[in-house]
Design a protein around this motif. Structure first.
Motif, short mmCIF file in Angstrom:
data_model
loop_
_atom_site.label_atom_id
_atom_site.label_comp_id
_atom_site.label_asym_id
_atom_site.label_seq_id
_atom_site.Cartn_x
_atom_site.Cartn_y
_atom_site.Cartn_z
N GLY A 36 46.17 7.93 63.38
CA GLY A 36 46.85 7.02 64.29
C GLY A 36 46.17 5.68 64.52
N GLY A 58 46.14 3.20 62.28
CA GLY A 58 46.90 2.12 61.67
C GLY A 58 46.71 1.91 60.18
N LYS A 59 46.25 2.92 59.47
CA LYS A 59 46.07 2.78 58.02
C LYS A 59 47.40 2.56 57.32
CE LYS A 59 44.15 6.87 57.89
NZ LYS A 59 44.06 7.12 59.34
N THR A 60 48.34 3.44 57.62
CA THR A 60 49.62 3.37 56.92
C THR A 60 50.36 2.07 57.25
OG1 THR A 60 49.73 5.74 57.04
CG2 THR A 60 51.77 4.60 56.54
N VAL A 61 50.37 1.70 58.52
CA VAL A 61 51.09 0.47 58.89
C VAL A 61 50.44 -0.72 58.19
CG1 VAL A 61 51.69 -1.07 60.78
CG2 VAL A 61 51.90 1.39 61.07
N ARG A 65 53.26 11.64 55.18
CA ARG A 65 54.50 12.11 55.78
C ARG A 65 55.77 11.71 55.02
NH1 ARG A 65 51.01 9.89 59.09
NH2 ARG A 65 50.08 11.18 60.71
N ALA A 93 52.34 -5.99 63.31
CA ALA A 93 53.12 -5.79 62.08
C ALA A 93 54.61 -5.78 62.38
CB ALA A 93 52.70 -4.49 61.42
N ARG A 96 54.41 7.39 66.92
CA ARG A 96 54.49 6.46 65.81
C ARG A 96 55.90 6.02 65.52
NH1 ARG A 96 49.95 8.11 62.07
NH2 ARG A 96 48.76 9.40 63.47
N1 LIG Z 1 49.37 -3.71 62.51
C1 LIG Z 1 50.04 -3.02 63.45
N2 LIG Z 1 50.91 -3.64 64.26
C2 LIG Z 1 51.60 -2.97 65.20
N3 LIG Z 1 51.47 -1.66 65.40
C3 LIG Z 1 50.61 -0.97 64.64
C4 LIG Z 1 49.86 -1.61 63.63
N4 LIG Z 1 49.08 -0.70 63.04
C5 LIG Z 1 49.34 0.47 63.66
N5 LIG Z 1 50.27 0.32 64.62
C6 LIG Z 1 50.77 1.39 65.50
O1 LIG Z 1 49.93 2.53 65.37
C7 LIG Z 1 50.67 3.65 64.93
C8 LIG Z 1 49.87 4.49 64.00
O2 LIG Z 1 49.61 3.80 62.81
P1 LIG Z 1 49.58 4.52 61.41
O3 LIG Z 1 50.70 5.46 61.25
O4 LIG Z 1 49.44 3.45 60.40
O5 LIG Z 1 48.24 5.34 61.52
P2 LIG Z 1 47.42 6.04 60.36
O6 LIG Z 1 46.04 5.50 60.42
O7 LIG Z 1 48.11 5.90 59.07
O8 LIG Z 1 47.38 7.54 60.82
P3 LIG Z 1 47.35 8.87 59.91
O9 LIG Z 1 46.00 8.96 59.31
O10 LIG Z 1 47.59 9.97 60.86
O11 LIG Z 1 48.42 8.71 58.90
C9 LIG Z 1 51.92 3.08 64.34
O12 LIG Z 1 52.98 3.96 64.46
C10 LIG Z 1 52.14 1.82 65.14
O13 LIG Z 1 52.83 2.13 66.31
#
Ligand SMILES: Nc1ncnc2c1ncn2[C@@H]1O[C@H](COP(=O)(O)OP(=O)(O)OP(=O)(O)O)[C@@H](O)[C@H]1O
Ligand SMILES: [Mg+2]
Lengths: 594, 460
Positions: free
Chosen positions: A231, A233-236, A258, A499, B356
């Motif tokens: 959570g 923000g890697k994927t975003v 996912r 983002a 998310r």
């Molecule tokens: N650059 C951004 N701008 C706005 N919101 C963001 C951004 N990055 C992350 N978020 C918020 O944080 C949430 C989690 O981000 P994300 O799904 O990318 O996490 P993750 O690191 O990929 O987690 P996981 O390892 O569980 O997949 C997103 O659903 C979004 O709401």
């Protein structure tokens, strides 16, 4: 072809008694459903096979058939704009919503081909033999496969529509044989495609994210890793870069993540328009998906499939960016198969070859001169998902050694909804110094100075906040309060970039440069005022301060007029305080009576 | 299910949950078996490995008391399936889909593999419809959408059961799309005490929702091996309701920590190399085969929304079970012991909580145009409050600036008036509560809101 008979099976791994020779890493078809597998070990009287699909129903006696070639994928014009599984089999067929074993290769499609060679021409590996497609700006090169023995063109098809599995060119090779070419060719996924030369990189791969491009830039053909807990923000971040970065082709590998994310990405990419080409983003994208509930063994292959596809487009002289979300799931797939083979576990159960596999993968990123003499690049970005968000674990640790940029995501920033949550003090880019010249070329002549300035401010901020925790913020000297104020401005106005904001989701280098300059001017002005005794709180109270804080959200790309208005407002605001300071010197004396 | 083959005197050896049989029948990997011992007790199993001589069966049931002599093994020739059909709602089953309520067996309209099949990403419909839960901490700050999987990270003694019941009773699509009859609830109790199961049942009965609820109960006293099956049977039923009957299904799975423990137990008895804290290296993939069954399918009306509950061992969010869950689910709602002690209900610790899919289900045309900005501003302010509290604990409140003191007051209002609620709130009421607590902060602090938003909601 060689065959073998299954003697033992456990999960995705089977052992079989061979009849004929098998090669290591050879692709095999297992059982009546012809499940795809790969030979991962051989002995005189036994082969070990890893199967890339659900193995339910397999049993001793199940036949295994060698395919006579290494585990390969079919590369051709039909890749862009589509979604595939970890072994590049199309996942698009909407008739059946479920992934079922024995997924086919997909049927042939038709493309417009225009030859670039004539009979009698010499043709060698990687040389163009034609062009594919008619749409301006989306024409693909049709190159001779990299393993072609040089020869001369015997026949070539005229311009027209052809199926992508139809012979369009016959080459008489130097060794007297002849080879038929189609618009597609197969290439083994674990073998890097050959290039004429690797080139140094002095240009950034512009991502449109300010904190990356200005503080921790990545070079074209470079590598970057994004470690972060769940959570953060890697994927975003990867998706945002995939949308807006300056690349010709995006290869997005969803590796063990996912299903809904992949669905969301597909949906968005159809709707969003690439600002560079004016066409839907999906048209420059190849999606490779092995979601977390799809067979684990194919997860291991999906990374190689992705980078092979990226190299295929690079060889056409294109700039390609590959995103892998998440490399940790890939490492876990390695671990799982290694465990089933009874290999000696190393650190945290990972096999000892984890480190070299990671190195091999990132090593395939490069800026190159292609066999055809063009320039192309593959830039690689990988997410890393450390267990418990603990960065000392093996995958993060080894990855760190092989990448040029590290963008560390910080849980605290993410919790405060400060995105991107890249921690400016833990992240780095080895490319930064080499890229200053490029920024000068963009008209940002103070780039390195401002970059250093921003980083120093944030460093000091961290130190001062620790101090503030002891003595209280108000008790700090003005100079330090100003540092905190300027650092806050850098963070909020520059580093923060949502983002999901339609205005701020990406910033062109020109907009980044303007914002950088404006903040630089504020800092310079504020310091000058401090010397004249103007307290930082008065600066913070200026309306222009709030306007600066929100400029990313409010001033759109190309709206230079509003930026220059802001610039004027800044000048006016600073001047007002300056004259106030001059008056203030007088005002310190008791006001004249009357 | 109907046996294809029956074998007698095949059993050679048993060790832990594994039973080794002579391979005198031609059967395939992963196929289901039933082992009946000399006393007539029947246990389910699955073919876990095969070689030319031996069939290795993994028993999906307690093996204590199993003898080798006199056992009969029935082979089904296919993986374990659950026969489902109309009349599922209102029923109670055990962890392997056998009726516990004395009712008749289900008319078997369809037989689904209990393991499910992965949905092609391209066949998924991205979830984007806001679901109102009645809790401001969720609806306003961490919105749930139809087809999402959003777990509750709780701890022993925290009111997660009550929250789940409240959500199950309240959950609705906004705009009053009166589709109550289309809203079904599937509850899977995994290794839970009898009391928790009974609380859920009686609450659902009291609210009149029992008739659209199905319960799958694997109680703490039941076989621990069946803990691995209970959620799978429940999800199979849920998929049938969602994708064949077209209902919106809310699946409550509790407690996933017990599931993880059972997984560890089975892995240890197979002598596998453990990963962190003794849990198997494949726990991520295994949990994903449960959680990824949430979602929507393009062109089909129903949806499967998951609300898994887990109790964090030692309240430790870095423990492998919450950690891996967080890596798979689409966010998490974290409950907090301190807030609970202060009688704040629901005791949601807002900062580490996250949804998310909120970005897809909120904003203009979905909830309110200013909803996302409001949530972002509340988060930013509350994060600043936490820092300020830290500061105040060292230098004392007197040492703080006026702005910092306004954050302390904001924090109290945020927890007491916004997170805490005595009764369910509609989305409009939640939004109002949000703007209300922001009124206490100086306007100049509200960097996440535009001038227009401030003017419209907070006045000059
Ligand atoms: N650059 C951004 N701008 C706005 N919101 C963001 C951004 N990055 C992350 N978020 C918020 O944080 C949430 C989690 O981000 P994300 O799904 O990318 O996490 P993750 O690191 O990929 O987690 P996981 O390892 O569980 O997949 C997103 O659903 C979004 O709401
Ligand atoms: Mg992610």
């Amino acid at each position: 072809m060689s065959t073998a008979t299954t003697t033992w099976i456990n999960g995705p791994v089977l052992r079989a008694r061979p009849d004929g020779t098998f090669r290591l890493r050879e692709a095999v078809a297992v059982g009546p459903q012809r499940l795809l597998g790969e030979v991962i070990r051989i002995a005189r009287d036994e082969i070990v096979v890893q199967v890339y699909e659900d193995t339910s129903g397999l049993r001793p006696g199940t036949p295994v058939e060698g395919r006579g070639q290494l585990l390969s994928v079919r590369l051709g014009p039909g890749l862009l704009g589509r979604i595939f599984d970890g072994l590049l089999r199309p996942l698009g067929d909407p008739a059946d919503p479920y992934v079922t074993p024995g997924l086919g290769e997909g049927s042939a499609s038709t493309f417009y081909f225009r030859p670039l060679c004539t009979p009698g021409d010499a043709l060698a590996a990687g040389q163009p033999l034609g062009e594919i497609g008619l749409v301006e700006g989306a024409v693909q090169q049709c190159l001779a496969p990299p393993d072609l023995v040089p020869g001369t063109v015997a026949e070539v098809a005229g311009a027209g529509e052809y199926r992508d599995d139809e012979v369009i060119c016959r080459v008489r090779t130097a060794n007297g044989a002849s080879r038929d070419l189609t618009m597609c060719h197969e290439w083994p996924v674990r073998l890097p495609r050959p290039v004429a030369a690797r080139l140094p990189s002095d240009e950034p791969m512009v991502t449109g994210q300010r904190i990356i491009d200005c503080l921790f830039p990545i070079a074209r053909g470079g590598t970057g890793a994004i470690p972060g807990g769940f959570g953060t923000g890697k994927t975003v971040l990867l998706e945002t870069v995939a949308k807006w970065c300056a690349a010709d082709v995006i290869v997005y590998v969803g590796c063990g993540e996912r299903g809904n994310e992949m669905a969301g990405l597909l949906g968005e990419f159809v709707e969003l328009v690439d600002p560079r080409s004016g066409r839907p983003l999906l048209e420059r994208t190849v999606v490779i998906a092995n979601t977390s509930n799809m067979p684990v063994s194919a997860r291991e292959a999906s990374i190689y499939t992705g980078i092979t596809v990226a190299e295929y487009f690079r060889d056409q002289g294109l700039d390609v960016t590959l995103m892998a979300d998440s490399t940790s799931r890939w490492a876990e797939a390695l671990r799982e198969v290694s465990g089933r083979l009874g290999e000696l576990p190393g650190e945290a159960g990972y096999p000892a070859y984890l480190s070299s596999r990671l190195a091999d993968f990132y090593e395939r990123a490069a800026r190159v001169r292609t066999l055809a003499g063009n320039q192309g690049a593959v830039t690689v970005l990988g997410a890393v998902s450390p267990p418990s968000g603990d960065f000392s674990e093996p995958v993060t640790n080894h990855t760190r050694r092989y990448v040029g940029c590290l963008w560390v995501l910080d849980a605290q920033r993410a919790q405060a909804r400060f995105y991107p949550a890249i921690h400016p003090l833990q992240s780095y880019s080895l490319a930064a110094t080499g890229l200053a010249r490029w920024w000068h070329g963009q008209g940002c002549t103070r780039w390195e100075g401002l970059r250093r300035r921003f980083l120093t401010l944030i460093e000091e901020q961290a130190r001062l906040e620790r101090m503030a925790r002891i003595i209280g913020r108000d008790a700090m000297p003005e100079r330090q309060r100003l540092t905190l104020l300027c650092a806050q401005l850098v963070e909020q106005a520059f580093l923060r970039q949502s983002a999901f904001s339609p205005i701020d989701r990406y910033a062109t280098p020109a907009r980044q440069a303007v914002m950088m300059r404006l903040i630089g001017r504020f800092i310079d002005g504020a310091e000058a005022l401090l010397a004249q005794g103007v307290a930082p709180e008065r600066l913070a109270a200026l309306p222009v301060f709030r306007a600066l804080m929100r400029m990313g959200e409010e001033i759109a790309e190309g709206d230079w007029e509003r930026f220059s208005e802001l610039d004027q407002a800044l000048t006016a605001g600073l001047r007002e305080l300056e004259s106030g300071a001059a008056d203030g010197a007088g005002a310190a004396a008791p006001p004249a009576a009357g | 299910m109907y046996a294809r083959l029956v074998g007698e005197e095949l059993a050679q050896r048993a060790a832990g949950p594994l039973l080794f049989l002579h391979r005198r029948v031609d059967v395939g990997l992963n196929e289901a078996v039933e082992v009946e011992d000399a006393d007539g007790r029947v246990r389910l199993g699955r073919i876990a490995a095969l070689d030319t001589e031996t069939i290795t069966v993994e028993m999906l049931d307690d093996t204590a008391g199993l003898a080798l002599a006199g056992t009969r093994v029935r082979f089904f020739g296919e993986p374990l399936r659950f026969h489902v059909g109309p009349g599922l709602l209102g029923r109670i089953f055990n962890g392997i889909g056998q009726p516990l309520d004395g009712g008749p067996p289900l008319p078997a309209a369809r037989a689904y593999r209990v393991d499910g099949l992965p949905i092609k990403p391209s066949a998924r419909e991205a979830p984007s419809e806001f679901l109102e839960t009645g809790f401001t901490a969720i609806d306003l700050l961490n919105s749930l959408v139809r087809g999402q999987k959003l777990p509750l990270f709780s701890g022993g003694g925290l009111p997660h059961d009550r929250i789940a019941v409240d959500i199950a009773c309240h959950a609705r699509l906004p705009g009053g799309r009166a589709r109550e009859q289309d809203f079904a609830i599937v509850f899977a109790g995994i290794g839970i005490p009898h009391d928790s199961a009974e609380l859920f049942r009686s609450e659902m009965e009291r609210s009149g929702a029992l008739a659209r609820t199905v319960l799958f109960l694997n109680l703490a006293s039941d076989s621990s091996a069946q803990r691995l099956l209970a959620p799978r049977f429940a999800l199979t039923a849920a998929e049938y309701l969602a994708f064949s009957e077209g209902k919106d299904v809310l699946v409550i799975l509790t407690d996933l920590t017990n599931y993880g423990e059972a997984l560890r137990e089975v892995s240890a008895s197979r002598a596998e190399v453990p990963s962190r804290k003794g849990y198997p290296g494949y726990m991520y993939s295994d949990l994903a085969t449960l959680y990824e069954r949430a979602g929507r399918i393009r062109g089909r009306p129903g949806s499967l929304t998951q609300l898994p509950i887990l109790t964090m061992p030692n309240d430790d969010i870095t423990h492998p079970i919450p950690d891996l869950t967080g890596y798979i689910t689409e966010g998490q709602i974290v409950l907090d012991r301190d807030l609970h002690r202060r009688d704040i209900y629901p005791p949601v610790r807002v900062l580490p909580s996250l949804s998310r899919l909120m970005k897809d289900g909120t904003g203009k045309g979905r909830t309110d145009a200013d909803h996302p900005a409001l949530a972002a501003q509340l988060y930013a302010a509350y994060a600043r409050t936490q820092q300020t509290r830290l500061l105040a604990s060292v230098v004392g409140e007197e040492g703080l600036s006026a702005v910092d003191r306004s954050y302390l007051a904001f924090g109290e209002a945020f927890e007491g008036d916004l997170v805490h609620q005595d009764e369910a709130r509609s989305l409009a009421e939640s939004l109002e509560a949000g703007w209300g607590v922001l009124r206490g902060l100086p306007r100049a602090e509200l960097h996440r809101l535009s001038d227009a938003q401030i003017a419209a909601h907070l006045g000059a």
